[in-house]
Scaffold this active site. Structure first.
Site, mmCIF file in Angstrom:
data_model
loop_
_atom_site.group_PDB
_atom_site.id
_atom_site.type_symbol
_atom_site.label_atom_id
_atom_site.label_comp_id
_atom_site.label_asym_id
_atom_site.label_seq_id
_atom_site.Cartn_x
_atom_site.Cartn_y
_atom_site.Cartn_z
ATOM 1 N N THR A 163 0.826 -1.212 0.000
ATOM 2 C CA THR A 163 0.000 0.000 0.000
ATOM 3 C C THR A 163 0.860 1.263 0.000
ATOM 4 O O THR A 163 0.672 2.162 -0.828
ATOM 5 C CB THR A 163 -0.932 0.001 1.241
ATOM 6 N N LYS B 119 8.663 0.971 11.799
ATOM 7 C CA LYS B 119 8.796 1.342 13.218
ATOM 8 C C LYS B 119 9.151 0.163 14.107
ATOM 9 O O LYS B 119 9.903 0.299 15.065
ATOM 10 C CB LYS B 119 7.522 2.008 13.722
ATOM 11 N N GLU C 169 10.899 9.403 8.860
ATOM 12 C CA GLU C 169 9.756 10.259 9.238
ATOM 13 C C GLU C 169 8.447 9.470 9.235
ATOM 14 O O GLU C 169 7.569 9.692 10.070
ATOM 15 C CB GLU C 169 9.658 11.431 8.252
ATOM 16 N N VAL D 277 6.788 7.099 12.485
ATOM 17 C CA VAL D 277 6.027 7.572 13.654
ATOM 18 C C VAL D 277 5.009 8.618 13.198
ATOM 19 O O VAL D 277 5.377 9.607 12.564
ATOM 20 C CB VAL D 277 6.953 8.216 14.713
ATOM 21 N N GLY E 233 2.742 8.589 10.929
ATOM 22 C CA GLY E 233 2.385 8.664 9.506
ATOM 23 C C GLY E 233 2.859 9.949 8.869
ATOM 24 O O GLY E 233 4.055 10.241 8.813
ATOM 25 N N ILE F 68 2.549 12.990 9.923
ATOM 26 C CA ILE F 68 2.873 14.106 10.837
ATOM 27 C C ILE F 68 4.395 14.287 10.932
ATOM 28 O O ILE F 68 5.109 13.328 11.207
ATOM 29 C CB ILE F 68 2.302 13.820 12.253
ATOM 30 N N GLU G 111 -3.150 -3.123 11.892
ATOM 31 C CA GLU G 111 -1.981 -3.894 11.470
ATOM 32 C C GLU G 111 -2.462 -5.286 11.099
ATOM 33 O O GLU G 111 -3.547 -5.712 11.507
ATOM 34 C CB GLU G 111 -0.996 -4.019 12.644
ATOM 35 N N LYS H 282 6.377 3.279 18.426
ATOM 36 C CA LYS H 282 6.507 4.688 18.030
ATOM 37 C C LYS H 282 6.987 5.536 19.211
ATOM 38 O O LYS H 282 7.755 6.480 19.043
ATOM 39 C CB LYS H 282 5.172 5.196 17.494
HETATM 40 N N1 HSE Z 1 -1.727 0.369 12.405
HETATM 41 C C1 HSE Z 1 -1.215 1.667 12.671
HETATM 42 C C2 HSE Z 1 -2.310 2.479 13.312
HETATM 43 C C3 HSE Z 1 -0.789 2.406 11.448
HETATM 44 O O1 HSE Z 1 -3.429 1.998 13.486
HETATM 45 O O2 HSE Z 1 -2.030 3.599 13.667
HETATM 46 C C4 HSE Z 1 0.609 2.159 11.068
HETATM 47 O O3 HSE Z 1 1.505 2.550 12.049
#
Ligand code: HSE
Length: 437
Positions: free
Chosen positions: A13, A105, A129, A132, A134, A136, A190, A205
């Site tokens: 993805t 991560k 980047e 952690v 996404g 941001i 996940e 994270k």
């Molecule tokens: N599965 C994670 C979440 C996204 O729900 O935030 C990827 O880090």
């Protein structure tokens, strides 16, 4: 115009998002960079399944070594996830003198030490980047924008799936299992949802964030973590009555001699900015000694938001390559040689406010027994709610909130209270953060 060749490992993805971003915004990036980014090779075990983007056949390979050993490729983007072979691929890329960008991560939280050192040794950059929060820009904020600050605290909503579940449970009164299924159908969760709901993903994270905020080495297993799987509708309702919302919160607080770091469901005032972070969004409330409060908010996952973060690293690294330099911003804010182990506050020593829900038999003297044990353990009660009497006896919920208390004292008191005949189920404990906000 100069050209920088990229190699991508992992065409899932996020990988597809990176390809799409290069296709849709390549010209804009080219103007901003002053060079052309060319995705020379994409490696994935599955190169047959159609993606949301189409690429030329000769770009695709099932052999990651073709990316790692291509002398033209200057930056390897690792988006396959998992520990192995991602770790070996990253180390190989670095040995071959390639810069690396990754969103991995789990790998950085557990093997970051090895990877960051290898990058410095090889004289290459590692951009992460996207690992952690996404999209941001929290890594850049901590390493660059807040470089002159001692970070006093970080409060973060770092897992979109848990936040989505808590938001739906709170706003729509839906049960946990139903909302988890919705989150999975929407593709936030996940592959293994326990990573999301048991706090593993958010703790990964937090580990990365801590290492940057404090320039320290963090052992993932040393972090205290609890997920949201035990949170019930009843506790959400009591939280509302008390003026709170429950969020899975990552917490880091700097003390004189150590850092307090923990991740658990937390009651926060309903009118705090973090309480308004709904759905699958992520957010960070960072306080620096000079900057004061900084609030970051955005999509913590998803194809294009994460691809945006990946590309920001690619462009930063490309800018250095064009200037013939590398490692301008150390991976963990400091040169590796001076990074020390973080000194974490033992979890027993933390102090905060608490919410307890006792399942107590409704009879005279119950409250005095419970409050007696709390008092004996230095725990001062702030409020009590007890409602309804069950027809025919049985347990009723007795809710108490406390003033600031020590975790060790709380555990000791609850250990004793849960042994009482009048208490019929394990007491629910949820920590409250309001004194820190
Ligand atoms: N599965 C994670 C979440 C996204 O729900 O935030 C990827 O880090």
């Amino acid at each position: 115009m100069k050209t920088i060749s990229l190699g991508l490992i992992g065409f899932g993805t996020i990988g597809s998002g990176v390809v799409k971003l290069l296709q849709d915004s390549g010209a804009l990036i080219e103007k901003r960079l002053g060079a052309r980014l060319v995705l020379k090779k994409i490696a994935d075990l599955d190169i047959k399944t159609p993606r949301v983007v189409s690429v030329k056949k000769n770009v695709l390979t099932t052999d990651a070594q073709a990316v790692l050993n291509d002398p033209d490729i200057g930056i390897v983007i690792e988006l396959m996830g998992g520990y192995e072979p991602a770790r070996s691929f990253i180390l190989r890329a670095m040995k071959n003198g390639k810069h690396v960008v990754t969103a991995n991560k789990a790998l950085l939280a557990t093997h970051g030490d090895e990877i960051f050192r290898a990058a410095e040794k090889a004289g290459v950059n590692i951009g992460f980047e996207a690992s952690v929060g996404g999209t941001i820009p929290v890594i850049k904020t901590l390493k660059e924008s807040l470089v002159a600050n001692r970070i006093k605290s970080i409060f973060g909503i770092l897992n979109g799936t848990s936040n989505y579940i808590m938001t739906k449970m709170t706003d729509e009164g839906k049960p946990f299992d139903e909302v988890l299924k919705e989150a999975q159908a929407l593709g936030f969760a996940e592959a293994d949802p326990t990573f999301d709901i048991e706090g593993v993903d958010a703790a990964h994270k937090l580990a990365i964030t801590l290492s940057l905020a404090y320039g320290k080495r963090v052992k993932f297993d040393d972090l205290y973590r609890e997920g949201i799987s035990e949170i019930s509708q009843q506790d959400i309702e009591f939280a509302r009555e008390l003026g709170y919302r429950i969020k899975l919160l990552a917490i880091a607080i700097r003390h004189d001699n150590n850092v307090e770091a923990r991740l658990h469901p937390t009651m926060i005032p309903h009118d705090h900015l973090l309480a308004s972070v709904g759905s699958n969004f992520n957010a960070f409330h960072i306080t620096g000694d000079a900057s004061d409060s900084v609030f970051l908010y955005g999509q913590g996952a998803g194809m294009m938001p994460t691809a945006s973060a990946v590309m920001s690293d690619v462009v930063d690294i490309s800018r250095e390559m064009l200037k013939g330099v590398s490692g301008l911003v150390p991976a963990r804010s400091l040169r590796e040689a001076i990074i020390e182990d973080i000194k974490l506050m033992p979890f027993d020593e933390i102090e905060t406010n608490y919410y307890f829900r006792f399942s107590a038999v409704d009879q005279p003297g119950v409250l005095s027994k419970i409050s007696g044990i709390l008092g004996k353990n230095n725990i001062s009660i702030a409020s009590v709610i007890q409602k309804g009497r069950k027809q025919g006896g049985g347990a009723v919920p007795v809710v108490m909130t406390t003033h600031r208390a020590k975790e060790r004292d709380v555990r000791c008191a609850l250990g004793e209270i849960d042994q009482l005949d009048i208490v019929q189920a394990k007491t629910v404990l949820i920590r409250i953060e309001d004194h820190t906000f």
